[in-house]
Design a protein around this motif. Structure first.
Motif, PDB file in Angstrom:
ATOM      1  N   ASP A 647     -64.927   5.488   9.274  1.00 36.78           N
ATOM      2  CA  ASP A 647     -65.505   4.571  10.035  1.00 36.78           C
ATOM      3  C   ASP A 647     -64.234   3.556  10.965  1.00 36.78           C
ATOM      4  N   PRO A 648     -64.657   3.686  12.547  1.00 39.27           N
ATOM      5  CA  PRO A 648     -63.791   3.528  13.251  1.00 39.27           C
ATOM      6  C   PRO A 648     -63.602   1.863  13.746  1.00 39.27           C
ATOM      7  N   GLU A 649     -64.327   1.647  12.804  1.00 31.29           N
ATOM      8  CA  GLU A 649     -63.957  -0.605  12.935  1.00 31.29           C
ATOM      9  C   GLU A 649     -63.234  -1.051  11.875  1.00 31.29           C
ATOM     10  N   ARG A 650     -63.542   0.512  10.968  1.00 30.87           N
ATOM     11  CA  ARG A 650     -62.475  -0.651   9.209  1.00 30.87           C
ATOM     12  C   ARG A 650     -61.259   0.109   9.205  1.00 30.87           C
ATOM     13  N   SER A 651     -60.802  -0.650   8.144  1.00 33.24           N
ATOM     14  CA  SER A 651     -58.993  -0.366   7.477  1.00 33.24           C
ATOM     15  C   SER A 651     -59.162   0.550   6.844  1.00 33.24           C
ATOM     16  N   TYR A 652     -58.045   1.151   6.661  1.00 35.41           N
ATOM     17  CA  TYR A 652     -58.131   2.296   5.293  1.00 35.41           C
ATOM     18  C   TYR A 652     -56.277   2.460   5.134  1.00 35.41           C
ATOM     19  N   ARG A 653     -56.266   2.315   3.650  1.00 35.98           N
ATOM     20  CA  ARG A 653     -55.067   2.221   3.485  1.00 35.98           C
ATOM     21  C   ARG A 653     -55.008   3.491   2.708  1.00 35.98           C
ATOM     22  N   VAL A 654     -53.470   3.871   3.335  1.00 33.99           N
ATOM     23  CA  VAL A 654     -53.542   5.467   3.051  1.00 33.99           C
ATOM     24  C   VAL A 654     -52.195   5.340   2.075  1.00 33.99           C
ATOM     25  N   THR A 655     -53.040   6.161   0.627  1.00 32.71           N
ATOM     26  CA  THR A 655     -51.609   6.955  -0.527  1.00 32.71           C
ATOM     27  C   THR A 655     -51.645   8.044  -0.169  1.00 32.71           C
ATOM     28  N   GLU A 656     -50.559   8.365  -0.512  1.00 27.38           N
ATOM     29  CA  GLU A 656     -50.102   9.942  -1.048  1.00 27.38           C
ATOM     30  C   GLU A 656     -50.157   9.808  -2.357  1.00 27.38           C
ATOM     31  N   LEU A 657     -51.243  11.175  -2.283  1.00 29.72           N
ATOM     32  CA  LEU A 657     -51.136  11.827  -3.596  1.00 29.72           C
ATOM     33  C   LEU A 657     -49.985  13.039  -4.343  1.00 29.72           C
ATOM     34  N   ASN A 658     -50.363  13.012  -5.539  1.00 33.01           N
ATOM     35  CA  ASN A 658     -49.280  14.193  -5.683  1.00 33.01           C
ATOM     36  C   ASN A 658     -47.491  14.248  -4.733  1.00 33.01           C
ATOM     37  N   ARG A 659     -47.145  13.041  -5.101  1.00 36.49           N
ATOM     38  CA  ARG A 659     -46.526  12.740  -4.266  1.00 36.49           C
ATOM     39  C   ARG A 659     -44.842  13.088  -4.884  1.00 36.49           C
ATOM     40  N   LEU A 660     -44.520  13.801  -4.414  1.00 37.45           N
ATOM     41  CA  LEU A 660     -42.881  14.327  -5.447  1.00 37.45           C
ATOM     42  C   LEU A 660     -41.463  14.316  -4.245  1.00 37.45           C
ATOM     43  N   ASP A 661     -41.844  13.415  -3.029  1.00 35.00           N
ATOM     44  CA  ASP A 661     -41.067  13.108  -2.320  1.00 35.00           C
ATOM     45  C   ASP A 661     -39.833  11.860  -3.161  1.00 35.00           C
ATOM     46  N   SER A 663     -38.394   9.651  -0.917  1.00 33.13           N
ATOM     47  CA  SER A 663     -38.856   8.740  -0.308  1.00 33.13           C
ATOM     48  C   SER A 663     -40.389   8.454  -0.179  1.00 33.13           C
ATOM     49  N   PRO A 664     -40.741   7.388   0.185  1.00 32.60           N
ATOM     50  CA  PRO A 664     -42.244   7.595   0.371  1.00 32.60           C
ATOM     51  C   PRO A 664     -42.555   7.302   1.770  1.00 32.60           C
ATOM     52  N   LEU A 665     -43.399   8.081   2.807  1.00 28.00           N
ATOM     53  CA  LEU A 665     -43.609   8.596   3.723  1.00 28.00           C
ATOM     54  C   LEU A 665     -43.908   6.706   4.422  1.00 28.00           C
ATOM     55  N   ALA A 666     -43.406   6.425   6.248  1.00 34.93           N
ATOM     56  CA  ALA A 666     -43.257   5.646   6.171  1.00 34.93           C
ATOM     57  C   ALA A 666     -44.855   4.776   6.236  1.00 34.93           C
ATOM     58  N   TYR A 667     -46.104   5.561   6.093  1.00 38.11           N
ATOM     59  CA  TYR A 667     -47.370   4.481   5.700  1.00 38.11           C
ATOM     60  C   TYR A 667     -47.402   4.151   4.721  1.00 38.11           C
ATOM     61  N   GLU A 668     -46.760   4.954   3.761  1.00 38.24           N
ATOM     62  CA  GLU A 668     -47.562   4.879   2.197  1.00 38.24           C
ATOM     63  C   GLU A 668     -47.556   3.045   1.561  1.00 38.24           C
ATOM     64  N   GLY A 669     -49.083   3.080   1.728  1.00 37.22           N
ATOM     65  CA  GLY A 669     -49.983   1.554   1.524  1.00 37.22           C
ATOM     66  C   GLY A 669     -50.168   1.048   2.251  1.00 37.22           C
ATOM     67  N   LYS A 670     -50.056   1.732   3.933  1.00 35.82           N
ATOM     68  CA  LYS A 670     -49.977   0.887   5.119  1.00 35.82           C
ATOM     69  C   LYS A 670     -51.207   1.152   5.010  1.00 35.82           C
ATOM     70  N   PRO A 685     -44.232  14.682   7.986  1.00 34.33           N
ATOM     71  CA  PRO A 685     -43.123  15.210   8.263  1.00 34.33           C
ATOM     72  C   PRO A 685     -43.396  17.102   7.801  1.00 34.33           C
ATOM     73  N   ALA A 686     -42.781  17.162   8.358  1.00 41.15           N
ATOM     74  CA  ALA A 686     -42.650  18.966   8.560  1.00 41.15           C
ATOM     75  C   ALA A 686     -42.642  19.589   6.373  1.00 41.15           C
ATOM     76  N   THR A 687     -41.741  18.821   6.735  1.00 44.26           N
ATOM     77  CA  THR A 687     -41.377  19.595   4.768  1.00 44.26           C
ATOM     78  C   THR A 687     -41.467  18.481   4.007  1.00 44.26           C
ATOM     79  N   LEU A 703     -53.543  13.193   1.535  1.00 46.78           N
ATOM     80  CA  LEU A 703     -53.521  11.891   1.420  1.00 46.78           C
ATOM     81  C   LEU A 703     -55.158  10.919   1.265  1.00 46.78           C
ATOM     82  N   LEU A 704     -54.260  10.372   0.326  1.00 44.03           N
ATOM     83  CA  LEU A 704     -56.322   9.254   0.072  1.00 44.03           C
ATOM     84  C   LEU A 704     -56.359   8.463   0.958  1.00 44.03           C
ATOM     85  N   LEU A 705     -57.219   8.316   1.350  1.00 43.70           N
ATOM     86  CA  LEU A 705     -57.503   6.916   2.554  1.00 43.70           C
ATOM     87  C   LEU A 705     -58.596   6.043   1.988  1.00 43.70           C
ATOM     88  N   GLU A 706     -58.423   4.946   1.581  1.00 42.68           N
ATOM     89  CA  GLU A 706     -59.258   4.129   1.044  1.00 42.68           C
ATOM     90  C   GLU A 706     -59.544   2.614   2.087  1.00 42.68           C
TER      91      GLU A 706
END
Ligand code: GLA
Length: 708
Positions: A647-661, A663-670, A685-687, A703-706
């Motif tokens: 939905d273009p109008e709604r905001s979605y929070r991004v959570t990475e699943l199966n995270r092994l990295d 450090s979190p992705l720059a947008y984790e939880g944003k 990120p490519a790797t 990536l989970l978007l909620e």
């Protein structure tokens, strides 16, 4: 569906949620197709007067140069059919309307009813025919397609699925050119290993996932079929789909009738993914068994132990899957056989007695063990088959399919043969395979139903499948709640002609994650993720011997119905932890994957170094996106990942699943608006930035978007 009178004499207008089909139904004339496409208003329908109408069900003999969808030979040798409309009747059913156009031959007592079924909440129209011999003498049907669709010439392309064992569901894309394109299958029992009985027809040039007019067609039939495209020097391509008549001339005695399987048609303005969403929704709601129920996360024993079944081993696997959060354990091949123990694929099919040398407490003992561990139990069977080395074959050599006066053609293991499902006693036997297992252990929750041999000898394929349907219907009446997987040497029965009795199918015996990206991509054209069994297996992979990272294997398997097919005993504690976490994550996204709408974003077939797809819930509050690298080169450059279906109008929070990295992705939880995610996208990120021991040449993200 309304019958309008415009400048056409009589027309029938079939509406679905977003599409319309218009037919000319003038009594005394032939049924004609005027339009199939985006939904029309009444006034727009009236404008179709200038459109050329094409025969809906062309018959052989008196139609000049057009190819036929239907042909019959009368007892006097006359090979022509000339159908005229007698009546067109519309009746409602719970989910929409049904149009029946009754056509009669002008001379012979032959009736053909051409049916259309619409779904008011789905963009799907099913069509099929029913032929009735109203005469005294027999009539032989030599061609009996389920349907024919005229497609206006333009830059029309088709996408078909082809493949072989361990390489199912490959996508082939090509423009429709002059002449014929024929897709057929003659396997007899497994009609989707090689060519599939479904096709995407893109009307606006090279197929795109997100845009363009596309018609999807699926023949709902488990047996041999033929899809044909004829492009002659006219304004239309002609698409025909039906049972392959080569192995069957249908002889209709006095008063007898024959109904073809349904051909499901769907139209979308939203590209290939749009048609896939239509097929998935319709499939889950009307076709697939238990399409509205979440599937359990399971461990299957096959790649873990193959035929090496024993009670302690099964219990150890149950312990492991239970400890990782799984919900079901499935014991695969190798548990049965008395005189001939099933230690390899050369013997014992048909001898469905538990081998108590391997399982001293029998199957009930295992079901009890599963219950004690808080999980369910499932079992493998292959009811339609036997080996020539088996007690069943010794007792009933006449039960197998065999051409008279010819040697038996044997399949898997050099001894496997197919039981003659047209015989009532064989149907009873196949039913009893399930019935006996279930009577002995009523708590069994899951059956893996396999079929590993083709019909290699001359035999009526229709008779086989009619017998199969009668038998499997009985199974379903007796055991409506069972989860049953349709497996046929892997993905040999991924079709809508079988799935109404089954809950899911095994996509392929090939569990290599990279190849699965390609196979699952193609398979998802017509089949929803809830039906696609997708398992985490060991490396090197047992089929292709490729070594992929565990994360990559998990991230691919999690895009379908997640399971495991591995010997957990051979996994490290760290690997088990990773799987435990993945199973927990999958439980979070299971409703999104299994009931969501698919948006395929970047195709592996486009060779851009990565592939990506996502699922979005119906109300667009949640989504899960997958990104898989498909080739590894240093210093590769990838675009940002632009999402779809949000939905273009709604905001979605991004959570990475199966995270092994680390450090979190720059947008984790944003959070980001749907518009930003779809129009600008996120950097992937490519790797994977993981600790040294986990580094590999594989890279993937989930990536989970909620919505907030
Ligand atoms: C087929 C199936 C496999 C496995 C074996 C057992 O090949 O596709 O998953 O069940 O049979 O023999």
């Amino acid at each position: 569906m309304t019958v309008l009178f415009t400048i056409f004499a009589s027309i029938a207008v079939l509406h679905t949620a977003n599409t319309t089909m218009v037919l000319e139904t003038e009594p005394g004339q032939e049924l004609k197709t005027i339009y199939y496409g985006t939904k029309l208003s009444e006034s727009e329908t009236a404008m179709l007067g200038s459109y050329k109408a094409q025969r809906t069900y062309p018959c052989y003999g008196v139609i000049g140069t057009e190819e036929a969808a239907f042909a019959a030979v009368q007892a006097d040798g006359n090979r022509t059919v000339q159908l005229r409309i007698e009546s067109a009747e519309t009746t409602p059913w719970d989910g929409g309307n049904q149009l029946c156009v009754t056509c009669k031959d002008g001379f012979y007592p032959l009736t053909v009813k051409i049916h259309f079924k619409t779904f008011k909440d789905q963009d799907m129209i099913e069509t099929w025919t029913e032929t009735i011999n109203e005469g005294k003498k027999p009539v032989t049907l030599t061609r009996f397609d389920s349907g024919h669709l005229p497609i206006r010439v333009d830059d029309v392309w088709i996408s078909t699925l082809y493949g072989t064992w361990a390489n199912e569901g490959r996508v082939n894309t090509e423009p429709l050119t002059r002449g014929w394109k024929v897709i057929r299958n003659i396997d007899g029992t497994r009609n989707s290993h090689t060519s599939h009985g479904e096709v995407m027809i893109s009307l606006d040039g090279k197929p795109r996932e997100d845009a363009g007019r596309v018609i999807g067609a699926a023949l709902c039939w488990g047996g041999n079929y033929e899809l044909r495209f004829q492009t002659n020097d006219s304004d239309y391509h002609h698409f025909f789909a039906g049972i392959l008549p080569e192995h069957d001339n249908v002889v209709l005695a006095k008063g007898k009738s024959f109904a073809t399987p349904h051909l499901a048609l769907s139209f979308s303005n939203d590209g290939l993914s749009g048609v896939s969403r239509n097929f998935h929704r319709w499939g889950r709601k009307y076709m697939l068994r238990h399409g509205d129920q979440e599937r359990r996360i399971l461990l299957n024993s096959w790649e873990g132990v193959y035929f090496d079944i024993n009670e302690d081993g099964m219990k150890q696997m149950m312990d492991d899957i239970a400890s990782m959060g799984g919900e079901l354990f499935v014991m695969d091949d190798g548990w049965f056989g008395d005189k001939y123990p099933r230690n390899n694929d050369h013997t014992s099919l048909g001898d469905w007695t538990t081998d108590t040398r391997k399982l001293p407490n029998g199957v009930p003992g295992l079901v009890k063990a599963a219950t004690e561990r808080g999980i369910k139990f499932g079992i493998w069977v292959e009811p339609e088959m036997t080996n020539t080395v088996s007690e069943l074959y010794e007792a009933h050599p006449d039960w197998i399919i065999k051409a008279a006066n010819r040697d038996i053609v044997k399949g898997r293991g050099g001894t496997q043969v197919v039981l003659d499902m047209s015989k009532k006693e064989v149907q009873d036997f196949a039913f009893s395979v399930i019935d006996n297992v279930m009577k002995e252990s009523p708590d069994i929750a899951y059956i893996k139903w396999d079929a590993n041999a083709p019909i290699s000898m001359d035999f009526s394929n229709i008779a086989y499948w009619q017998g199969f349907y009668a038998m499997v219907e009985r199974v379903r009446e007796a055991y409506p709640d069972l989860t049953i997987q349709d497996c046929a040497s892997g993905g040999g029965r991924a079709n809508w002609g079988v799935l109404p009795w089954f809950d899911e199918f095994w996509v392929s015996d090939n569990t290599d994650a990279l190849q699965r990206v390609y196979m699952q991509w193609g398979t998802s054209y017509f089949f929803p993720a809830i039906a696609m069994a997708s398992h985490i297996s060991a490396t090197p992979n047992h089929t292709v011997f490729r070594t992929t990272s565990l994360k990559y294997r998990i991230d691919v398997a999690m895009s379908g119905r997640l399971g495991m097919e591995i010997q957990p005993k051979n996994m490290t504690e760290q690997e088990k932890d990773i799987c435990r976490k993945a199973i927990a994550d999958y439980k979070r996204i299971r409703p999104i994957v299994q009931f969501g709408d698919i948006y395929r974003l970047v195709s592996p077939y486009d060779n851009r170094g990565f592939a990506s797809l996502m699922y979005v819930t119906e109300n667009k509050d949640k989504a899960v996106a997958y990104w898989w690298k498909i080739a590894n080169f240093y210093d590769e450059h990838f675009p940002r990942l632009r999402f779809a279906g949000l939905d273009p109008e709604r905001s979605y929070r991004v959570t990475e699943l199966n995270r092994l990295d680390i450090s979190p992705l720059a947008y984790e939880g944003k959070s980001f608006t749907g518009r930003f995610l779809m129009e600008s996208g996120l950097e992937i990120p490519a790797t994977n930035n993981v600790e040294y021991s986990l580094k590999s040449d594989w890279s993937s993200r989930v990536l989970l978007l909620e919505a907030l």
